[in-house]
Design a protein around this motif. Sequence first.
Motif, PDB file in Angstrom:
ATOM      1  N   LYS A  29       0.834  -1.208   0.000  1.00  0.00           N
ATOM      2  CA  LYS A  29       0.000   0.000   0.000  1.00  0.00           C
ATOM      3  C   LYS A  29       0.867   1.255   0.000  1.00  0.00           C
ATOM      4  CE  LYS A  29      -3.861  -0.345   2.103  1.00  0.00           C
ATOM      5  NZ  LYS A  29      -4.996  -0.422   3.045  1.00  0.00           N
ATOM      6  N   ARG A  70      -7.364   7.282  -2.345  1.00  0.00           N
ATOM      7  CA  ARG A  70      -8.706   6.734  -2.229  1.00  0.00           C
ATOM      8  C   ARG A  70      -9.630   7.309  -3.316  1.00  0.00           C
ATOM      9  NH1 ARG A  70      -9.783   2.705   1.931  1.00  0.00           N
ATOM     10  NH2 ARG A  70      -7.967   2.838   3.312  1.00  0.00           N
ATOM     11  N   CYS A 110     -14.418  10.231   3.929  1.00  0.00           N
ATOM     12  CA  CYS A 110     -13.137  10.173   3.240  1.00  0.00           C
ATOM     13  C   CYS A 110     -11.992  10.195   4.256  1.00  0.00           C
ATOM     14  CB  CYS A 110     -13.028  11.360   2.285  1.00  0.00           C
ATOM     15  SG  CYS A 110     -11.699  11.201   1.075  1.00  0.00           S
ATOM     16  N   TYR A 134      -3.802   5.123   1.953  1.00  0.00           N
ATOM     17  CA  TYR A 134      -3.912   4.695   0.566  1.00  0.00           C
ATOM     18  C   TYR A 134      -4.867   3.515   0.373  1.00  0.00           C
ATOM     19  CZ  TYR A 134       0.104   7.772   0.056  1.00  0.00           C
ATOM     20  OH  TYR A 134       0.935   8.861   0.076  1.00  0.00           O
ATOM     21  N   ALA A 135      -5.189   3.263  -0.903  1.00  0.00           N
ATOM     22  CA  ALA A 135      -6.286   2.347  -1.217  1.00  0.00           C
ATOM     23  C   ALA A 135      -5.856   0.955  -1.665  1.00  0.00           C
ATOM     24  CB  ALA A 135      -7.175   2.969  -2.310  1.00  0.00           C
ATOM     25  N   SER A 188      -6.759  -3.487  -0.725  1.00  0.00           N
ATOM     26  CA  SER A 188      -7.706  -3.365   0.381  1.00  0.00           C
ATOM     27  C   SER A 188      -7.257  -4.216   1.562  1.00  0.00           C
ATOM     28  CB  SER A 188      -9.093  -3.827  -0.087  1.00  0.00           C
ATOM     29  OG  SER A 188      -9.934  -4.096   1.021  1.00  0.00           O
ATOM     30  N   ARG A 202     -16.530  -3.276   0.449  1.00  0.00           N
ATOM     31  CA  ARG A 202     -15.488  -2.248   0.386  1.00  0.00           C
ATOM     32  C   ARG A 202     -15.707  -1.300  -0.795  1.00  0.00           C
ATOM     33  NH1 ARG A 202     -14.610  -1.100   4.452  1.00  0.00           N
ATOM     34  NH2 ARG A 202     -12.528  -0.229   4.112  1.00  0.00           N
ATOM     35  N   ASP A 207     -14.956   2.835  -0.332  1.00  0.00           N
ATOM     36  CA  ASP A 207     -13.606   2.842   0.236  1.00  0.00           C
ATOM     37  C   ASP A 207     -12.541   2.396  -0.757  1.00  0.00           C
ATOM     38  OD1 ASP A 207     -14.093   3.653   3.005  1.00  0.00           O
ATOM     39  OD2 ASP A 207     -15.209   1.788   3.163  1.00  0.00           O
ATOM     40  N   HIS A 208     -12.922   1.523  -1.697  1.00  0.00           N
ATOM     41  CA  HIS A 208     -11.941   0.943  -2.609  1.00  0.00           C
ATOM     42  C   HIS A 208     -12.518   0.767  -4.004  1.00  0.00           C
ATOM     43  CE1 HIS A 208      -8.851  -0.071   0.382  1.00  0.00           C
ATOM     44  NE2 HIS A 208      -9.844  -0.402   1.192  1.00  0.00           N
ATOM     45  N   TYR A 209     -11.619   0.782  -4.998  1.00  0.00           N
ATOM     46  CA  TYR A 209     -11.979   0.387  -6.351  1.00  0.00           C
ATOM     47  C   TYR A 209     -12.060  -1.141  -6.409  1.00  0.00           C
ATOM     48  CZ  TYR A 209     -10.404   5.095  -7.693  1.00  0.00           C
ATOM     49  OH  TYR A 209     -10.248   6.448  -7.808  1.00  0.00           O
ATOM     50  N   ASP A 266      -8.725  -2.785  -6.251  1.00  0.00           N
ATOM     51  CA  ASP A 266      -8.109  -2.853  -4.923  1.00  0.00           C
ATOM     52  C   ASP A 266      -8.439  -4.178  -4.244  1.00  0.00           C
ATOM     53  OD1 ASP A 266      -7.188  -0.253  -5.278  1.00  0.00           O
ATOM     54  OD2 ASP A 266      -8.918   0.638  -4.246  1.00  0.00           O
TER      55      ASP A 266
END
Length: 216
Positions: free
Chosen positions: A90, A97, A111, A117-118, A121, A156, A161-163, A166
């Motif tokens: 990470k 994010r 946020c 960082y994202a 996860s 997530r 919170d995440h792509y 991730d």
Amino acid sequence: MTTVHPAAHLAFDGSGIDGSLFTSVTGFAHDTKWLNTPLDLWTNAGLGVFAILMLLGWWNARRRDDRTMTLALAAPIAVGFAFAVAEVAKKLVAEVRPCYSLPHAYFVDTCPVRTDYAFPSGHSTTAFATVAALWLLDRWLAAIATGFAFFEGFTRVYLGDHYPHDVIGAALLALPVAFLASWFLGRVAVPLVGRLREGALSPLLTAPTRAAHAAR
């Protein structure tokens, strides 16, 4: 005036990879606001499911051989090791994010700071690492963990919170790392666990036999 950490200016923007899929999922979150709070609560509390599954693995291993008990004890260590590797990754990738790259998308969670960082996860790393560690111990428990791991990954993204990448990256990292860590410990630590099962920790590592119950 707010000071931004220098590393934040060099952070990677992952929105170009699957930002459209991310906004599709968060758009679904916008349309199902009645699910927002339950899934927000679950995304953290649900990690307890993986702890319970590892505890079940330990409980069942009390009635089995030394290697099985070694794998049961190795499972949380392997998960912790995979999580540590993910944290290093990470920092190296430094992907900001989604809330910074796609500020107009719908977000359930607040946020975090920009340097949180994202990729990958952390929640998903824990989930999929548990799957890998349990695979060597108990395939049935691993199958249950797999279902919960996919659901954890979905939450997530749903919460913003995440792509998706991730979560996928977390799985691709956690599965081999946790598997190899568990496999390694399952080979080298068997003699140690065997000695522990004969010592003071015997009540925790070995189930009482029927003969012992009868003697009472």
